[in-house]
Design a protein around this motif. Structure first.
Motif, PDB file in Angstrom:
ATOM      1  N   TYR A 189       0.811  -1.219   0.000  1.00 46.46           N
ATOM      2  CA  TYR A 189       0.000   0.000   0.000  1.00 46.46           C
ATOM      3  C   TYR A 189       0.848   1.274   0.000  1.00 46.46           C
ATOM      4  CZ  TYR A 189      -3.647   3.312   1.194  1.00 46.46           C
ATOM      5  OH  TYR A 189      -4.497   4.387   1.167  1.00 46.46           O
ATOM      6  N   ARG A 198      -1.008  14.571   0.370  1.00 54.56           N
ATOM      7  CA  ARG A 198      -1.123  14.452   1.835  1.00 54.56           C
ATOM      8  C   ARG A 198      -0.356  15.588   2.523  1.00 54.56           C
ATOM      9  NH1 ARG A 198      -3.009   9.234   3.163  1.00 54.56           N
ATOM     10  NH2 ARG A 198      -2.597   7.669   1.569  1.00 54.56           N
ATOM     11  N   GLY A 228     -10.281   4.934   9.527  1.00 47.70           N
ATOM     12  CA  GLY A 228      -9.723   4.132   8.433  1.00 47.70           C
ATOM     13  C   GLY A 228      -8.282   4.533   8.190  1.00 47.70           C
ATOM     14  N   ASP A 281      -9.267   1.260  12.264  1.00 52.01           N
ATOM     15  CA  ASP A 281      -9.376   0.645  10.936  1.00 52.01           C
ATOM     16  C   ASP A 281     -10.040  -0.723  11.096  1.00 52.01           C
ATOM     17  OD1 ASP A 281      -7.804   1.328   8.071  1.00 52.01           O
ATOM     18  OD2 ASP A 281      -8.480  -0.752   8.272  1.00 52.01           O
ATOM     19  N   SER A 287      -9.246  10.076   5.459  1.00 56.10           N
ATOM     20  CA  SER A 287      -8.542  10.036   4.175  1.00 56.10           C
ATOM     21  C   SER A 287      -8.863   8.726   3.467  1.00 56.10           C
ATOM     22  CB  SER A 287      -7.027  10.127   4.371  1.00 56.10           C
ATOM     23  OG  SER A 287      -6.655  11.404   4.784  1.00 56.10           O
TER      24      SER A 287
HETATM   25  C1  LIG Z   1      -7.725   3.328   0.801  1.00 56.46           C
HETATM   26  S1  LIG Z   1      -7.325   2.874   2.433  1.00 56.46           S
HETATM   27  C2  LIG Z   1      -6.972   4.452   3.182  1.00 56.46           C
HETATM   28  C3  LIG Z   1      -6.059   4.318   4.333  1.00 56.46           C
HETATM   29  C4  LIG Z   1      -5.537   5.637   4.916  1.00 56.46           C
HETATM   30  N1  LIG Z   1      -6.605   6.438   5.470  1.00 56.46           N
HETATM   31  C5  LIG Z   1      -4.800   6.413   3.879  1.00 56.46           C
HETATM   32  O1  LIG Z   1      -5.141   7.568   3.633  1.00 56.46           O
HETATM   33  O2  LIG Z   1      -3.842   5.871   3.329  1.00 56.46           O
HETATM   34  C6  LIG Z   1      -8.912   2.489   3.094  1.00 56.46           C
HETATM   35  C7  LIG Z   1      -8.830   1.941   4.506  1.00 56.46           C
HETATM   36  O3  LIG Z   1     -10.166   1.818   4.999  1.00 56.46           O
HETATM   37  C8  LIG Z   1     -10.229   0.649   5.765  1.00 56.46           C
HETATM   38  N2  LIG Z   1     -11.633   0.230   5.882  1.00 56.46           N
HETATM   39  C9  LIG Z   1     -12.420  -0.379   4.978  1.00 56.46           C
HETATM   40  N3  LIG Z   1     -13.663  -0.569   5.454  1.00 56.46           N
HETATM   41  C10 LIG Z   1     -13.658  -0.048   6.706  1.00 56.46           C
HETATM   42  C11 LIG Z   1     -14.631   0.059   7.731  1.00 56.46           C
HETATM   43  N4  LIG Z   1     -15.882  -0.396   7.568  1.00 56.46           N
HETATM   44  N5  LIG Z   1     -14.272   0.644   8.889  1.00 56.46           N
HETATM   45  C12 LIG Z   1     -13.015   1.103   9.095  1.00 56.46           C
HETATM   46  N6  LIG Z   1     -12.055   1.026   8.157  1.00 56.46           N
HETATM   47  C13 LIG Z   1     -12.362   0.455   6.989  1.00 56.46           C
HETATM   48  C14 LIG Z   1      -9.371  -0.339   5.013  1.00 56.46           C
HETATM   49  O4  LIG Z   1      -8.996  -1.413   5.832  1.00 56.46           O
HETATM   50  C15 LIG Z   1      -8.213   0.564   4.603  1.00 56.46           C
HETATM   51  O5  LIG Z   1      -7.200   0.564   5.560  1.00 56.46           O
END
Ligand SMILES: C[S@@+](CC[C@H](N)C(=O)[O-])C[C@H]1O[C@@H](n2cnc3c(N)ncnc32)[C@H](O)[C@@H]1O
Length: 205
Positions: free
Chosen positions: A17, A30, A49, A70, A111
């Protein structure tokens, strides 16, 4: 998308990632997002998240009381490993159903989460609920115009399989929640404005 699928797909994303979403244009975006963060030392800040903690790297975390949630244990573990000697509290939790009490945080950061959760409106409502009145919400995400191009509509289901939705419309989300929040900023940040920086404050006293 559903939580089970997100758990699987973000387990797969977790080792690579940061190499994609925490470098180059994404890192620049960012950096702009957190250039002058609109919150103050000692405030309680929630990262919703948080993923691998890419945003956390851009703040002086010693200044704030930070909680980061998360759903994916694998993504969260990456963040925990980076910030193991800190006071940041990491919790595995569904952003659509948070266990925090109302009005808990001075700022809430989302984000790349509203485009990922199964129900963005439910997530938005939760982010508002846990934010203190007059608190600040910062959103960095990709949003779609209300009328999507044919190509986007065709590609959307395939992108969803990768763990994100290119069809979330911010104006709809705002409309559904406009009594509780006030829009302060809505600016293009990346890829011709597809990714945006949005700042909101919660109404009330
Ligand atoms: C695209 S990543 C973004 C991560 C971080 N915020 C960033 O900006 O890099 C999306 C994140 O949302 C998390 N996620 C997905 N569904 C979720 C939920 N229902 N509740 C909390 N987190 C969730 C995923 O595990 C992942 O880590």
């Amino acid at each position: 998308m559903n939580n089970r699928w997100n758990e699987i797909i973000y387990k797969l994303w977790s080792p690579m990632y940061d190499r994609i979403f925490n470098t180059g244009k994404f890192l620049e975006a960012r950096q702009k997002l957190f250039h002058h963060p609109p919150f103050h030392p000692h405030q309680r800040i929630l990262f919703v998240g948080v993923g691998t903690g890419a945003d956390l790297e851009l703040l002086d975390h010693t200044q704030f009381q930070i909680t980061a949630i998360d759903y994916s244990g694998d993504m969260l573990q990456k963040a925990k490993d980076k910030f193991k000697d800190t006071t940041i509290e990491f919790i595995q939790m569904d952003a659509q159903q948070m266990s925090f009490t109302d009005n808990s945080f001075d700022a809430v950061i989302g984000s790349l989460i509203l485009s990922v959760v199964p129900d963005p409106d439910r997530c938005m409502k939760e982010m508002i609920r846990v934010l203190k009145p007059q608190g600040t919400m910062i959103i960095f995400d990709k949003f779609s115009p209300s009328k999507m191009s044919l190509i986007k509509r065709m590609v959307r289901p395939f992108v969803k399989i990768m763990g994100t939705d290119i069809g979330v419309n911010f104006e709809n989300l705002y409309e559904q929640n406009h009594k509780a929040i006030i829009l302060k900023e809505n600016e293009p940040l990346l890829f011709n404005g597809m990714y945006r920086k949005i700042i909101l404050t919660k109404t009330g006293r």
